[in-house]
Design a protein around this motif. Structure first.
Motif, PDB file in Angstrom:
ATOM      1  N   SER A  71      -4.930 -13.782   3.839  1.00  0.00           N
ATOM      2  CA  SER A  71      -3.724 -13.466   4.961  1.00  0.00           C
ATOM      3  C   SER A  71      -2.594 -13.000   3.742  1.00  0.00           C
ATOM      4  N   ARG A  72      -1.489 -12.427   4.588  1.00  0.00           N
ATOM      5  CA  ARG A  72      -0.401 -11.966   4.125  1.00  0.00           C
ATOM      6  C   ARG A  72       0.782 -12.948   4.511  1.00  0.00           C
ATOM      7  N   THR A  73       0.387 -14.257   4.694  1.00  0.00           N
ATOM      8  CA  THR A  73       1.408 -15.242   5.289  1.00  0.00           C
ATOM      9  C   THR A  73       2.363 -15.910   4.379  1.00  0.00           C
ATOM     10  N   LYS A 124      -4.494 -12.327  -9.078  1.00  0.00           N
ATOM     11  CA  LYS A 124      -5.684 -11.465  -8.361  1.00  0.00           C
ATOM     12  C   LYS A 124      -4.955 -10.276  -8.091  1.00  0.00           C
ATOM     13  N   THR A 125      -5.266  -9.098  -8.418  1.00  0.00           N
ATOM     14  CA  THR A 125      -4.952  -7.913  -7.530  1.00  0.00           C
ATOM     15  C   THR A 125      -5.610  -6.759  -8.464  1.00  0.00           C
ATOM     16  N   ILE A 126      -6.165  -5.711  -7.570  1.00  0.00           N
ATOM     17  CA  ILE A 126      -6.918  -4.530  -8.114  1.00  0.00           C
ATOM     18  C   ILE A 126      -5.757  -3.631  -8.683  1.00  0.00           C
ATOM     19  N   ASP A 127      -4.383  -3.940  -8.420  1.00  0.00           N
ATOM     20  CA  ASP A 127      -3.456  -3.153  -8.948  1.00  0.00           C
ATOM     21  C   ASP A 127      -3.144  -3.320 -10.660  1.00  0.00           C
ATOM     22  N   ASN A 128      -3.486  -4.478 -10.927  1.00  0.00           N
ATOM     23  CA  ASN A 128      -3.327  -4.909 -12.523  1.00  0.00           C
ATOM     24  C   ASN A 128      -1.796  -4.768 -12.664  1.00  0.00           C
ATOM     25  N   VAL A 168      -5.890   7.035  -4.626  1.00  0.00           N
ATOM     26  CA  VAL A 168      -5.972   5.642  -5.335  1.00  0.00           C
ATOM     27  C   VAL A 168      -5.011   4.749  -4.999  1.00  0.00           C
ATOM     28  N   MET A 169      -5.355   3.416  -4.919  1.00  0.00           N
ATOM     29  CA  MET A 169      -4.151   2.476  -4.620  1.00  0.00           C
ATOM     30  C   MET A 169      -3.805   2.013  -5.682  1.00  0.00           C
ATOM     31  N   GLY A 170      -2.776   1.030  -5.443  1.00  0.00           N
ATOM     32  CA  GLY A 170      -1.740   0.685  -6.613  1.00  0.00           C
ATOM     33  C   GLY A 170      -0.294   0.634  -5.979  1.00  0.00           C
ATOM     34  N   ARG A 171      -0.104  -0.472  -5.316  1.00  0.00           N
ATOM     35  CA  ARG A 171       1.352  -0.238  -4.458  1.00  0.00           C
ATOM     36  C   ARG A 171       2.689  -0.188  -5.265  1.00  0.00           C
ATOM     37  N   HIS A 172       2.770  -0.745  -6.317  1.00  0.00           N
ATOM     38  CA  HIS A 172       3.812  -0.543  -7.377  1.00  0.00           C
ATOM     39  C   HIS A 172       3.526   0.225  -8.628  1.00  0.00           C
ATOM     40  N   ALA A 220      -1.922   8.201  -7.640  1.00  0.00           N
ATOM     41  CA  ALA A 220      -1.601   6.946  -7.111  1.00  0.00           C
ATOM     42  C   ALA A 220      -1.057   6.828  -5.599  1.00  0.00           C
ATOM     43  N   GLU A 221      -1.268   5.949  -4.846  1.00  0.00           N
ATOM     44  CA  GLU A 221      -0.602   5.874  -3.475  1.00  0.00           C
ATOM     45  C   GLU A 221       1.006   6.022  -3.626  1.00  0.00           C
ATOM     46  N   GLY A 222       1.400   5.500  -4.496  1.00  0.00           N
ATOM     47  CA  GLY A 222       3.031   5.153  -4.613  1.00  0.00           C
ATOM     48  C   GLY A 222       3.602   6.525  -5.464  1.00  0.00           C
ATOM     49  N   VAL A 245       5.764  -1.905   2.828  1.00  0.00           N
ATOM     50  CA  VAL A 245       5.349  -1.059   3.532  1.00  0.00           C
ATOM     51  C   VAL A 245       3.897  -0.792   3.181  1.00  0.00           C
ATOM     52  N   MET A 246       3.103  -0.050   4.282  1.00  0.00           N
ATOM     53  CA  MET A 246       1.708   0.338   4.101  1.00  0.00           C
ATOM     54  C   MET A 246       1.622   1.695   3.686  1.00  0.00           C
ATOM     55  N   LEU A 247       1.438   1.785   2.308  1.00  0.00           N
ATOM     56  CA  LEU A 247       1.410   3.065   1.766  1.00  0.00           C
ATOM     57  C   LEU A 247      -0.017   3.994   2.019  1.00  0.00           C
ATOM     58  N   GLY A 272      -8.954   4.573  -0.465  1.00  0.00           N
ATOM     59  CA  GLY A 272      -8.522   3.343   0.589  1.00  0.00           C
ATOM     60  C   GLY A 272      -9.286   2.242  -0.113  1.00  0.00           C
ATOM     61  N   TYR A 273      -9.834   1.473   1.076  1.00  0.00           N
ATOM     62  CA  TYR A 273     -10.336   0.061   0.744  1.00  0.00           C
ATOM     63  C   TYR A 273     -11.705   0.176   0.206  1.00  0.00           C
ATOM     64  N   VAL A 274     -12.368   1.347  -0.124  1.00  0.00           N
ATOM     65  CA  VAL A 274     -13.768   1.087  -0.891  1.00  0.00           C
ATOM     66  C   VAL A 274     -13.391   0.805  -1.925  1.00  0.00           C
ATOM     67  N   GLN A 275     -12.370   0.946  -2.808  1.00  0.00           N
ATOM     68  CA  GLN A 275     -12.002   0.597  -4.269  1.00  0.00           C
ATOM     69  C   GLN A 275     -11.779  -0.910  -4.192  1.00  0.00           C
ATOM     70  N   ARG A 276     -11.668  -1.651  -3.224  1.00  0.00           N
ATOM     71  CA  ARG A 276     -11.415  -3.073  -2.856  1.00  0.00           C
ATOM     72  C   ARG A 276     -12.437  -3.943  -2.618  1.00  0.00           C
ATOM     73  N   GLY A 277     -13.521  -3.171  -1.956  1.00  0.00           N
ATOM     74  CA  GLY A 277     -14.599  -3.740  -1.434  1.00  0.00           C
ATOM     75  C   GLY A 277     -15.855  -4.006  -2.451  1.00  0.00           C
TER      76      GLY A 277
HETATM   77  O1  F6P Z   1      -2.070  -5.048  -3.537  1.00  0.00           O
HETATM   78  C1  F6P Z   1      -3.203  -4.774  -3.467  1.00  0.00           C
HETATM   79  C2  F6P Z   1      -3.338  -3.683  -2.310  1.00  0.00           C
HETATM   80  O2  F6P Z   1      -4.669  -3.154  -2.428  1.00  0.00           O
HETATM   81  C3  F6P Z   1      -2.379  -2.200  -2.794  1.00  0.00           C
HETATM   82  O3  F6P Z   1      -2.901  -1.441  -3.912  1.00  0.00           O
HETATM   83  C4  F6P Z   1      -2.474  -1.678  -1.515  1.00  0.00           C
HETATM   84  O4  F6P Z   1      -1.222  -0.914  -1.323  1.00  0.00           O
HETATM   85  C5  F6P Z   1      -2.295  -2.979  -0.518  1.00  0.00           C
HETATM   86  O5  F6P Z   1      -2.783  -3.989  -1.124  1.00  0.00           O
HETATM   87  C6  F6P Z   1      -2.929  -2.625   0.737  1.00  0.00           C
HETATM   88  O6  F6P Z   1      -2.392  -3.770   1.756  1.00  0.00           O
HETATM   89  P1  F6P Z   1      -3.162  -4.043   2.757  1.00  0.00           P
HETATM   90  O7  F6P Z   1      -4.636  -4.772   2.526  1.00  0.00           O
HETATM   91  O8  F6P Z   1      -2.406  -5.250   3.639  1.00  0.00           O
HETATM   92  O9  F6P Z   1      -3.189  -2.910   3.722  1.00  0.00           O
END
Ligand code: F6P
Length: 343
Positions: A71-73, A124-128, A168-172, A220-222, A245-247, A272-277
Motif C-alpha cells: 500500500s502507499r499508507t 526497492k523500486t523499478i525507477d532505480n 515508460v515509468m520513472g516518476r522522478h 520517461a513519464e516525467g 501525482v499519478m503521471l 505502464g504496469y506491464v514493466q512492473r509485473g
Molecule cells: O515508483 C514506482 C512507480 O512505478 C513509478 O514509476 C510510477 O510513476 C508510480 O510508481 C506509479 O504509482 P502507482 O502504482 O501508485 O500508480
C-alpha cells in the motif's frame, strides 16, 4: 528474535526474493520467528500480520509482485496511526521491522527509527532513483521488459515508415528510459532530468526519417519541455498519501504534437504496469536475495536506521538519511554518452 517484514509502495519484481531470503536466513542462521506484515505500513496500523515459515516462501523467488501485499499508507504525522503502530509492535513483541520500499516507504522507516523503533530498510523500486545504492531490485526487470517493447516497436516503425513513441515509468528519474532506450538503439530518449525542445525533437526525428524511413523514441513519464508549465503530464489531479501525482500520458501527447509538426504518422505505446509485473530477471532475484540476507544480519547487528545497499559488487549499509535526502538522477556524463548516438 521476532522480526516483521513489510513491502510498501509500488510493487516490483524481486520483492518475493527478498521476503524468501529474510525468512530463510532468519530461521536457519538465527532461529528467529518471522512475521509477514500485510500491505505495507497499513499492516502495522491495522495489526494485520501472519507467521512466515519455509513453506510460505517456497517457490516464490520467481513470482512477481509481493505475497504480503502493499500500500502507499503514510503514518508519519498521523498520531492515531502512530499509536496503533506502537501498540502493534509492542503487542507482537517485534524486535525488528524490515521495510522493503522506495523513497516514501523508507522515509517512514526513518521516521519510525527516529521515534525509537528498530527499523531496517531494503531499497526497492523499478525507477532505480534511490540514493545510496548502485541499483535497486526491480529496475533490471523493468529495463528488460521496456527494451523488448522498444525492439518490437522498431519493426512496426520500419514497416509503416512511422515514428513510434514508447512511454515508460520513472516518476522522478529517467533511468528506465535511458537504459532501455540505449539497449534498444532508440533514435531519441527523453528524460525528466534534461527537458526537451519540441522543435529539436522533431528535427532529430525528421533526420532519421529522411535517412532510414522511421524512428523510435523512448520517453520517461516525467519528461517535459524546457519551458512547459505545468511541466508534468498527469492522469488526474489526485495525490497519494505521500503527495505524489499519478503521471502518465506524456507519450500520446508528444506523439500527437510530433505528427502535427512533422506530418509523419506517429503512434504511441504506454508500457505502464506491464514493466512492473511478472517474474523478476535473474539479476533482481539475486540482488533481492542478497538484500534480504543482509537485512536480517543488520537487525542482529543493531544496524537500525540504515538501508542495505549495493556498492559495486559489495552489499553494505547506507544511513536512511542519505537514501531519502533526494533522488538519484541521470547525471550529465551518462546522458551525454547516450545522446552521442541519437538521431
Ligand atoms: O515508483 C514506482 C512507480 O512505478 C513509478 O514509476 C510510477 O510513476 C508510480 O510508481 C506509479 O504509482 P502507482 O502504482 O501508485 O500508480
Amino acid at each position: 528474535m521476532k522480526i516483521g517484514i513489510l513491502t510498501g509502495g509500488g510493487d516490483c519484481p524481486g520483492l518475493n526474493a527478498v521476503i524468501r531470503a529474510v525468512t530463510v536466513r532468519a530461521i536457519k542462521q538465527y532461529g528467529d520467528e518471522v512475521v509477514g506484515i500485510r500491505n505495507g505500513w497499513r499492516g502495522l496500523v491495522d495489526d494485520e500480520m501472519a507467521p512466515l515459515g519455509y513453506e510460505d516462501v517456497a517457490g516464490v523467488i520467481d513470482l512477481g509482485g509481493t505475497i504480503l501485499g502493499t500500500s502507499r499508507t503514510n503514518p508519519i504525522g498521523d498520531s492515531g496511526m502512530m499509536t496503533k503502530i506502537e501498540e502493534t509492535i509492542r503487542g507482537a513483541g517485534l524486535d525488528g521491522v524490515i521495510a522493503v520500499g522506495g523513497d516514501d516507504t523508507l522515509g517512514v522507516c526513518l521516521g519510525l527509527h527516529r521515534e525509537g523503533y528498530p527499523t531496517v530498510g531494503v531499497p526497492k523500486t523499478i525507477d532505480n532513483d534511490l540514493r545510496g545504492t548502485d541499483y535497486t531490485f526491480g529496475f533490471q526487470t523493468a529495463v528488460t521488459i521496456a527494451t523488448e517493447a522498444a525492439d518490437r516497436l522498431r519493426t512496426t516503425a520500419a514497416s509503416h515508415h512511422r515514428f513510434m513513441v514508447l512511454e515508460v515509468m520513472g516518476r522522478h528519474a529517467g533511468w528506465i528510459a535511458l537504459e532501455s532506450g540505449m539497449a534498444a538503439g532508440a533514435d531519441l530518449i527523453l528524460v525528466p532530468e534534461f527537458p526537451f525542445d519540441l522543435d529539436e525533437v522533431c528535427a532529430t526525428l525528421k533526420s532519421c526519417h529522411d535517412r532510414k524511413g522511421h524512428a523510435v523514441l523512448v520517453v520517461a513519464e516525467g519528461a517535459h519541455e524546457r519551458d512547459a508549465t505545468p511541466n508534468l503530464i498527469t492522469q488526474h489531479k489526485e495525490l497519494d498519501a505521500f503527495g505524489n501525482v499519478m503521471l502518465g500520458g506524456a507519450g500520446p501527447l508528444l506523439a500527437n504534437r510530433i505528427a502535427e509538426q512533422t506530418g509523419i504518422q506517429t503512434r504511441a505505446t504506454v508500457l505502464g504496469y506491464v514493466q512492473r509485473g511478472g517474474p523478476p530477471v535473474a539479476f533482481d532475484r539475486v540482488l533481492g536475495t542478497r538484500f534480504g540476507v543482509a537485512a536480517i544480519d543488520a537487525v542482529h547487528r543493531g544496524g537500525f536506521g540504515k538501508m542495505v545497499a549495493l556498492r559495486g559488487e559489495t552489499i553494505g549499509l547506507t544511513p536512511l538519511e542519505e537514501a531519502v535526502a533526494g533522488f538519484k538522477l541521470v547525471d550529465r556524463d551518462t546522458w551525454k554518452a547516450a545522446e552521442a548516438l541519437f538521431g
